[in-house]
Design an enzyme around this catalytic site. Sequence first.
Site, PDB file in Angstrom:
ATOM      1  N   HIS A  43       0.840  -1.204   0.000  1.00 52.67           N
ATOM      2  CA  HIS A  43       0.000   0.000   0.000  1.00 52.67           C
ATOM      3  C   HIS A  43       0.874   1.252   0.000  1.00 52.67           C
ATOM      4  CE1 HIS A  43      -3.757   2.180   1.812  1.00 52.67           C
ATOM      5  NE2 HIS A  43      -3.014   3.026   1.089  1.00 52.67           N
ATOM      6  N   LEU A  46       2.603   6.423  -4.922  1.00 58.95           N
ATOM      7  CA  LEU A  46       3.796   6.990  -5.580  1.00 58.95           C
ATOM      8  C   LEU A  46       3.442   8.238  -6.379  1.00 58.95           C
ATOM      9  CD1 LEU A  46       5.563   3.721  -6.798  1.00 58.95           C
ATOM     10  CD2 LEU A  46       5.991   5.024  -4.714  1.00 58.95           C
ATOM     11  N   ARG A  47       2.130   8.548  -6.432  1.00 65.03           N
ATOM     12  CA  ARG A  47       1.627   9.741  -7.152  1.00 65.03           C
ATOM     13  C   ARG A  47       2.000   9.680  -8.631  1.00 65.03           C
ATOM     14  NH1 ARG A  47      -1.514  10.475  -2.753  1.00 65.03           N
ATOM     15  NH2 ARG A  47      -0.470  11.476  -1.021  1.00 65.03           N
ATOM     16  N   ASN A  77      -5.577   6.583  -6.438  1.00 69.78           N
ATOM     17  CA  ASN A  77      -6.137   7.935  -6.248  1.00 69.78           C
ATOM     18  C   ASN A  77      -5.166   8.995  -6.764  1.00 69.78           C
ATOM     19  OD1 ASN A  77      -4.268   7.578  -4.169  1.00 69.78           O
ATOM     20  ND2 ASN A  77      -5.424   8.793  -2.687  1.00 69.78           N
ATOM     21  N   LYS A 128      -8.877  -1.216  -5.741  1.00 67.16           N
ATOM     22  CA  LYS A 128      -8.924  -0.509  -4.456  1.00 67.16           C
ATOM     23  C   LYS A 128     -10.309   0.084  -4.272  1.00 67.16           C
ATOM     24  CE  LYS A 128      -7.588   1.560  -0.658  1.00 67.16           C
ATOM     25  NZ  LYS A 128      -6.692   2.680  -0.519  1.00 67.16           N
ATOM     26  N   HIS A 200      -4.796  -0.775   6.206  1.00 66.75           N
ATOM     27  CA  HIS A 200      -4.612   0.172   7.316  1.00 66.75           C
ATOM     28  C   HIS A 200      -5.724   0.135   8.370  1.00 66.75           C
ATOM     29  CE1 HIS A 200      -7.141   2.957   5.077  1.00 66.75           C
ATOM     30  NE2 HIS A 200      -6.193   3.475   4.339  1.00 66.75           N
ATOM     31  N   ASP A 267       1.127   2.722   3.684  1.00 62.80           N
ATOM     32  CA  ASP A 267       0.293   3.839   3.231  1.00 62.80           C
ATOM     33  C   ASP A 267       1.167   5.085   3.006  1.00 62.80           C
ATOM     34  OD1 ASP A 267      -1.863   5.285   2.393  1.00 62.80           O
ATOM     35  OD2 ASP A 267      -2.812   5.453   4.359  1.00 62.80           O
ATOM     36  N   HIS A 271       3.212  14.363   0.372  1.00 65.54           N
ATOM     37  CA  HIS A 271       2.642  15.655  -0.012  1.00 65.54           C
ATOM     38  C   HIS A 271       3.757  16.686   0.003  1.00 65.54           C
ATOM     39  CE1 HIS A 271      -1.441  14.126   0.277  1.00 65.54           C
ATOM     40  NE2 HIS A 271      -1.133  13.594   1.450  1.00 65.54           N
TER      41      HIS A 271
HETATM   42  O1  DOR Z   1      -3.791   9.593   4.985  1.00 69.24           O
HETATM   43  C1  DOR Z   1      -4.134   9.214   3.880  1.00 69.24           C
HETATM   44  N1  DOR Z   1      -3.538   9.699   2.760  1.00 69.24           N
HETATM   45  N2  DOR Z   1      -5.136   8.339   3.775  1.00 69.24           N
HETATM   46  C2  DOR Z   1      -5.675   8.029   2.568  1.00 69.24           C
HETATM   47  O2  DOR Z   1      -6.594   7.249   2.527  1.00 69.24           O
HETATM   48  C3  DOR Z   1      -5.177   8.648   1.345  1.00 69.24           C
HETATM   49  C4  DOR Z   1      -3.788   9.103   1.506  1.00 69.24           C
HETATM   50  C5  DOR Z   1      -3.330   9.992   0.367  1.00 69.24           C
HETATM   51  O3  DOR Z   1      -3.524   9.607  -0.798  1.00 69.24           O
HETATM   52  O4  DOR Z   1      -2.769  11.043   0.628  1.00 69.24           O
HETATM   53 ZN    ZN Z   2      -3.534   4.982   1.120  1.00 63.06          ZN
END
Ligand code: DOR
Ligand code: ZN
Length: 404
Positions: A43, A46-47, A77, A128, A200, A267, A271
């Site tokens: 999980h 990697l954007r 996502n 997912k 998670h 996870d 950012h």
């Molecule tokens: O903390 C999180 N960040 N939980 C998520 O479900 C998504 C993730 C993200 O993509 O930044």
């Molecule tokens: Zn996640």
Amino acid sequence: MGVDEESGLIVSVSRDHPGSGAGRVWDYRGRGVIVAPGFIDLHVHLRGLQLSYKEDEASGCKAAAAAGITLVVDMPNTRPQLRDPEALRAKLEALDSKCIVDHGAYAGIPRDPSLASRLASEPIAGFKVYPEDLASPGLAGALATRRLVVLHPELPEASKADLASATLEGRLAHRGCWWEGAAVLELGAHRPRGRVHVTHASCASTVAMARSWGYTVDVTPHHLFLDTTAPLDPCLGRVNPPLRSPGERLGLVKMLLEGRVDALASDHAPHEEREKSLPPTCPPGFPWLEAWPWLAYRLVASGALGLGEFHWLTSRGPALVLGLKRYGALQEGFRANLVAYDPNASWRFPGPRYSKAKLHPATMMELRGRPLGVWVGGAPVYLDGEIVEGRRPGVNPFRAPGAR
Ligand code: DOR
Ligand code: ZN
């Protein structure tokens, strides 16, 4: 151990000699070094694509390699989201061309149910399911493919009362464990007939409920090691599901130590520094890749968790969740993904070096154990504190026929 760089497979395993092979030899005998299967993180975010300013497949996979992680599975996502075959293909190609460790990706639940079988015919690890997908018409289509589904166990309502400016305790009051249990029940109501994995899980009750439905389950390093008493500002400590109370956290640790968890997963959610420090909109998530296996290794160093259990949770356990038969063990015919590490090392995490996301809640936390060398398909990707540059990318095992 002997490895064949051509096929990328382990060809012989021996405790006492480095193995026969024409190639290079790394000899760690007599130095107290442990050689183990490379870690698998099922999980990660990697954007890449339009979110490459946060992280991309090159930077994220270097961060993984530097920690001994030799297989990562990426979440959908992204921007654009991986809910249609075109976006998914672009992501899989970016991974294949840029990621120095082995890699895979999950597809998102398509808004149009008829796209589900097309997504499932791509070399994905599974689907997912995000909270908003539980009510999507595409969910039935995805479940009908009987591919692995990985559930984010919260309902959409969990984020409605959520204020970024709240204290860690404030967020917790709005996003309690009940949302996790409700999401597991909600997915169960769709009677999935393929395998389900709950990711998670942050509460002991979620682990218990997932298991009672016959689902596999992972837990993150942050829910095991950090709670609402951590000295973190609300932005830095912001993550979904949220950090829990000390008591709830210990309940989760107990589940892990009792062997009721199938895998550790990070996870990794990078950012930009500016975004992550600006309330009230600061996004949730911690960029874990460079640190988490060695934070978790503290459980081994303290004697709480056996060495075998640690390696199961970080390699064979996640391999089995993913359905990868030839990953996660030092056996002939298995993929030669390895980590050699000093089990006695103790160090403070200096913060992310390869990840683009530099703000980290575990900066200066004590880590135990330290990687000396990391190999993917028998070729070194990280040696003596440095990424081996110019490495060919890793492989997507979900492309291989018979891999799952
Ligand atoms: O903390 C999180 N960040 N939980 C998520 O479900 C998504 C993730 C993200 O993509 O930044
Ligand atoms: Zn996640």
